[in-house]
Design a protein around this motif. Structure first.
Motif, PDB file in Angstrom:
ATOM      1  N   LEU A 140      59.512   6.044  56.240  1.00 14.49           N
ATOM      2  CA  LEU A 140      59.109   6.189  55.884  1.00 14.49           C
ATOM      3  C   LEU A 140      59.165   4.558  55.667  1.00 14.49           C
ATOM      4  CD1 LEU A 140      57.655   8.623  53.527  1.00 14.49           C
ATOM      5  CD2 LEU A 140      57.997   8.166  56.445  1.00 14.49           C
ATOM      6  N   SER A 145      56.475   4.203  50.031  1.00 17.95           N
ATOM      7  CA  SER A 145      57.409   4.798  49.688  1.00 17.95           C
ATOM      8  C   SER A 145      58.680   5.196  48.689  1.00 17.95           C
ATOM      9  CB  SER A 145      57.847   5.675  51.060  1.00 17.95           C
ATOM     10  OG  SER A 145      58.226   5.291  51.980  1.00 17.95           O
ATOM     11  N   TYR A 168      55.803   9.202  50.139  1.00 17.32           N
ATOM     12  CA  TYR A 168      54.414   8.687  49.871  1.00 17.32           C
ATOM     13  C   TYR A 168      54.435   9.037  48.161  1.00 17.32           C
ATOM     14  CZ  TYR A 168      54.103   7.565  54.852  1.00 17.32           C
ATOM     15  OH  TYR A 168      54.388   7.372  56.268  1.00 17.32           O
TER      16      TYR A 168
END
Length: 375
Positions: A140, A145, A168
């Motif tokens: 990510l 994140s 997230y």
């Protein structure tokens, strides 16, 4: 037995550092002492020494940003003053910080650590081998994140694996709320990343920002329900199946961190402060068995911040005292008698920080599919 089998059997009893020197004797010796079967035999015998009371520690120098290591033995507690000497570890031009090393994880002599450029490195402090891990194609965006890491050995597929759990997040004042979590697994043998199918979408294991602890084929993090973000169980990632299961924590256990001590999974408070100058640490003596949780108590003369590192033998616990401050010290605490001794480490310039413990081995971070029986 053939002569080389006799040599192999004799040398497998020696420390890993000694075997590294023997590898330099000749090409045939290097080939013999680098064979997967020999490395596996030596690793199993080293684990027995670890059970008998030996371990090594990793440090990072605040001034040079270099790594150092030192070796501890159970018998050190017999000395009036415990003094050890650290060895500087050079890994190309990589530099490290306290934040990097504090979150290091280890398994069978391999250490997973990030350098100051945020590169993920798999290193063997004993053989000085290093491997820079490729970035996961499933990673990510780090701007939006957070990621926690783990390292362990998959006995089903005879492979070392790096596990990352990324999520997230949204921040609402001081409340943290995870929305999506993704699990990626790196096979050291294959040199590839893959997305694990079983991602724990119903709970959060990144709220404590702690690294995963490897015990009994699983990597462990504290888990919290998304609804209240309170630690209530242990999330265990099965390296053989590449999925999560849950281990219960007794309701009377107050814990913020996990650690492996003497081959067992343990829980302890993030800051070991307690009324009456005593702090309880809980150990799961039989893996996966709820009734096997047992308590031992660390008694300290004043309110201190303590972090357990490793257990030498059955009752010599090595801790970091006043971590993060200029007065930080290593301590060997006798669980049987309640006494403690400071450990003085020479060879590191000025201030240093302690990363964690590891075992000295010959396991290479460069294992590939061509390896036979063991990396």
């Amino acid at each position: 037995m053939l002569p080389q089998e006799i040599i192999s059997d004799i040398l497998s009893h020696l420390p890993a550092k000694s075997i590294c020197r023997f590898r330099c004797v000749s090409k045939p010796w290097k080939s013999l002492l680098s064979q997967p079967h020999f490395i596996k035999t030596h690793l199993n015998r080293t684990k027995q020494l670890l059970a008998d009371g030996e371990a090594s520690l990793i440090f990072v120098s605040h001034d040079s940003c270099s790594l150092y290591s030192t070796h501890l033995k159970y018998t050190h507690h017999l000395s009036h003053n415990i003094t050890t000497f650290a060895t500087k570890l050079s890994f190309d031009n990589h530099l490290f910080s306290y934040a990097n090393v504090f979150h290091m994880v280890s398994c069978d002599g391999l250490i997973l650590v990030k350098d100051k450029k945020n590169k993920s490195l798999l290193i063997n402090p004993t053989t000085r081998e290093i491997k820079e891990l490729p970035t996961s194609p499933y990673a990510l965006n780090p701007r939006f994140s957070n990621t926690v890491y783990g390292l362990g050995y998959d006995s089903v597929n005879d492979d070392y694996k790096v596990v990352t759990v990324s999520y997230y997040h949204n921040f609402h004042g001081y409340d943290h709320c995870s929305t999506k979590m993704f699990v990626n697994v790196y096979s050291v043998r294959k040199g590839t990343w893959q997305r694990a199918e079983s991602s724990p979408h119903d709970y959060d294991i990144g709220f404590s920002f702690s690294s995963g602890i490897f015990v009994d084929g699983h990597i462990h993090w504290l888990g919290a329900r998304l609804s209240n973000n309170a630690s209530s169980f242990i999330a265990a990632f099965d390296l053989g199946e590449d999925n999560f299961c849950k281990l219960s924590i007794p309701t009377w256990v107050a814990s913020n961190h996990l650690v492996e001590l003497g081959g067992c999974l343990c829980c302890y408070p993030s800051v070991m402060l307690a009324t009456g100058n005593a702090t309880d640490v809980y150990m799961m003596k039989e893996y996966g068995v709820m009734k096997s949780w047992a308590k031992f108590t660390v008694i300290h003369p004043e309110h201190l911040s303590l972090r357990p590192l490793c257990l030498l033998g059955t009752n010599q616990l090595v801790l970091v005292k006043n971590e993060g401050s200029i007065g930080a010290k290593l301590v060997m605490y006798n669980l049987a008698g309640g006494s403690s001794k400071d450990i003085v480490v020479h060879g590191i310039p000025n201030e240093f920080f302690v990363g964690g413990s590891f075992m000295e081995s010959l396991v290479s971070p460069h294992c590939t599919t061509e390896a036979v029986t063991h990396c």
